[in-house]
Design a protein around this motif. Structure first.
Motif, PDB file in Angstrom:
ATOM      1  N   TYR A   1       1.917  31.454 -13.737  1.00 28.61           N
ATOM      2  CA  TYR A   1       1.553  29.978 -12.845  1.00 28.61           C
ATOM      3  C   TYR A   1       1.744  29.379 -14.024  1.00 28.61           C
TER       4      TYR A   1
ATOM      5  N   GLY B   1       0.923  36.466 -12.775  1.00 28.84           N
ATOM      6  CA  GLY B   1       1.509  37.096 -11.245  1.00 28.84           C
ATOM      7  C   GLY B   1       0.739  37.709 -11.283  1.00 28.84           C
TER       8      GLY B   1
ATOM      9  N   ASP C   1      11.021  38.347 -13.935  1.00 31.97           N
ATOM     10  CA  ASP C   1       9.980  38.586 -12.928  1.00 31.97           C
ATOM     11  C   ASP C   1       9.244  37.576 -13.375  1.00 31.97           C
ATOM     12  N   VAL C   2       7.702  37.480 -11.968  1.00 32.60           N
ATOM     13  CA  VAL C   2       7.081  35.653 -11.967  1.00 32.60           C
ATOM     14  C   VAL C   2       5.258  36.689 -12.964  1.00 32.60           C
TER      15      VAL C   2
ATOM     16  N   THR D   1       4.100  26.343 -11.103  1.00 26.30           N
ATOM     17  CA  THR D   1       5.014  25.954 -11.279  1.00 26.30           C
ATOM     18  C   THR D   1       5.424  27.987 -11.461  1.00 26.30           C
ATOM     19  N   PRO D   2       6.313  28.390 -11.371  1.00 25.72           N
ATOM     20  CA  PRO D   2       6.237  30.213 -11.354  1.00 25.72           C
ATOM     21  C   PRO D   2       7.168  30.040 -13.226  1.00 25.72           C
ATOM     22  N   VAL D   3       6.484  30.741 -13.401  1.00 27.71           N
ATOM     23  CA  VAL D   3       6.889  31.242 -15.027  1.00 27.71           C
ATOM     24  C   VAL D   3       7.649  32.429 -14.776  1.00 27.71           C
ATOM     25  N   TYR D   4       8.775  32.846 -15.311  1.00 26.07           N
ATOM     26  CA  TYR D   4       9.420  33.991 -15.961  1.00 26.07           C
ATOM     27  C   TYR D   4       9.220  34.773 -17.019  1.00 26.07           C
TER      28      TYR D   4
ATOM     29  N   TYR E   1       3.515  33.549 -23.575  1.00 29.31           N
ATOM     30  CA  TYR E   1       2.645  31.680 -22.548  1.00 29.31           C
ATOM     31  C   TYR E   1       2.033  31.866 -22.496  1.00 29.31           C
TER      32      TYR E   1
ATOM     33  N   ILE F   1      11.605  29.072 -17.019  1.00 28.70           N
ATOM     34  CA  ILE F   1      10.983  28.331 -15.921  1.00 28.70           C
ATOM     35  C   ILE F   1      12.302  27.539 -15.517  1.00 28.70           C
TER      36      ILE F   1
ATOM     37  N   ASN G   1      17.330  34.876  -9.200  1.00 29.96           N
ATOM     38  CA  ASN G   1      16.398  35.705  -7.732  1.00 29.96           C
ATOM     39  C   ASN G   1      16.709  36.340  -7.312  1.00 29.96           C
TER      40      ASN G   1
END
Length: 461
Positions: free
Chosen positions: A385, A368, A381-382, A326-329, A361, A292, A4
């Protein structure tokens, strides 16, 4: 786990925050009332003197409010009172002041200069802001004399009532000094619990996991008996009190699955901060192992009986169970090839990376910000979700990696590494110098390090 941070900036906070000219000038006379307006009386007890630059923002704010009280006590005997409160979620700052005893008119007049000159942004006042109000008088004669607002660590905003009833405002900033701290211990149940028990906080654990995100799955590959070490900067004020936590300088994991050390370093040629092992190889890899945070691996790559169709077939990816939202990157830098619903995958994103790699994904609840076909993304980067769209029995991320169109097991990939400082001798020499400084900090804080290791690193031949 995604880092982050902005890769084009270091996260070293400024070691000192100088008082601005306006604030410095205001301190001397911030609460100096006109002498002519005060009848003679026995002087108030003197306040302890100290240079402005040697006081924390909170100490200065407290001193300024006490000066209001001390000055008012030179008048004929009157009541004097201080009220404190904290802004709650969904509340307005003016309502907080009113609840602490200010009239609606006083609250608005006291806040007007605070917002007018930008000491606080009225649109971004957050829960947790603390307010201290100083009053004199009682009943109908009660007046608001001054306010101290603390919106963030090490900074306070002061307002005071002038002779004409208007208010002025000044912002005070503490001078913060970085002080290294070390946390080390052994995992018994989880790294998170062990680190917190030794004095780390949540952000330390997040940073630690981000550093090792390319090398290890923290859900499956951390075992009881594994050892860890963190060295980080703690920013302290002039009283020596920790105000906020700064940069993680060193991270070590010594475990059954992996033993590695990483040092924070900012190369002078490109200014891109990163973590490097003792040989100067970057911790960053081409793709992250898990895109994640805090998820449980619920289904691996390989042949399995599908939970919905009932057919036995190849499961082309890895499933991570996590709560909806939950954010996925993005696992790596790349271009969005697709961001739309796609059959049984539900809401789906596919990224195209260099070297003929692609990642996908699936089952997302939503996308995002700015994620659409053709958009450029950077690692971390997100891109969406967690959700349960498409053919899914519950919220999870289905993650796929493809090389030249062939699906591969993401958990078993030996991915290309990032930068190697050894390719630039000047940078390697500078890094080894910084490494020696950090190892000296570790040794001073109790780490058992040989002097030879401090100079050359444990992997030097």
């Amino acid at each position: 786990m995604a880092p982050n941070r902005d890769p084009d900036q270091t996260r070293f906070p400024a070691a000192g925050i100088a008082l601005g000219a306006f604030a410095a000038c205001c301190i001397a006379g911030l609460f100096a009332w006109q002498a002519a307006s005060a009848p003679s009386a026995a002087p108030a007890a003197p306040l302890p003197a100290a240079p402005v630059a040697e006081r924390s923002a909170d100490a200065l704010a407290d001193l300024a409010l006490r000066e209001v009280a001390a000055d008012e006590l030179t008048r004929p005997p009157r009541a004097f009172d201080t009220k404190r409160g904290v802004l709650r979620r969904g509340g307005a700052l003016s309502d907080l002041l009113i609840s602490l005893g200010a009239t609606r008119s006083e609250a608005h007049r006291a806040l007007e200069p605070v917002f007018a000159v930008g000491h606080l942004d009225a649109r971004r006042v957050r829960p947790g802001l603390s307010a201290t109000l100083t009053f004199d008088g009682a009943g109908d004669t009660r007046r608001l004399l001054g306010i101290s607002l603390r919106a963030e660590a090490g900074q306070s905003v002061l307002t005071r009532r002038m002779g004409d009833g208007a208010f002025t405002a000044a912002k005070l900033s503490a001078r913060l000094t970085p002080r290294p701290q070390r946390v080390a211990g052994e995992v018994s149940t989880s790294l998170y619990e062990a680190a917190l028990a030794e004095g780390a906080n949540d952000q330390h654990v997040v940073d630690f996991a981000s550093i090792f995100a390319y090398d290890i799955d923290f859900q499956r590959e951390i075992h009881p008996g594994d050892r860890f070490e963190l060295v980080y900067e703690s920013l302290v004020d002039e009283r020596g009190r920790p105000v906020q936590f700064g940069q993680v300088l060193f991270a070590r994991l010594d475990g059954r699955t992996l033993t590695r050390d990483f040092y924070f370093y900012v190369p002078s040629d490109d200014g891109v901060s990163d973590y490097f092992d003792p040989d100067g190889a970057s911790a960053t890899r081409f793709l992250m192992k898990t895109p994640i945070n805090g998820a449980r691996l619920s289904s691996g790559f390989g042949t399995r009986r599908h939970p919905i169709s009932g057919y036995t077939r190849l499961h082309k990816g890895t499933d991570f169970a996590a709560p909806t939202g939950t954010p996925v990157y993005a696992a790596g830098h790349g271009t969005v090839e697709r961001a739309s619903r796609w059959g049984t995958y539900g809401h789906y994103v596919r990224l195209r990376h260099a070297n003929n790699y692609k990642t996908a994904y699936a089952h997302l609840s939503r996308y995002g910000p700015g994620i659409r076909a053709g958009a450029q993304v950077r690692q971390g980067d997100v891109i969406g979700y967690v959700g349960s769209t498409g053919a899914s029995t519950g919220p999870h991320l289905h993650y796929e990696v493809m090389i030249r169109g062939m699906h591969v097991n993401a958990m078993a990939l030996d991915l290309p590494t990032g930068r190697k400082l050894a390719e630039t001798p000047e940078e390697l020499a500078a890094f080894l110098g910084r490494k020696a400084e950090i190892d000296a900090m570790r040794r001073a804080l109790g780490a058992d390090i040989d002097v030879a290791d401090m100079l050359t690193g444990p992997d030097a031949g």
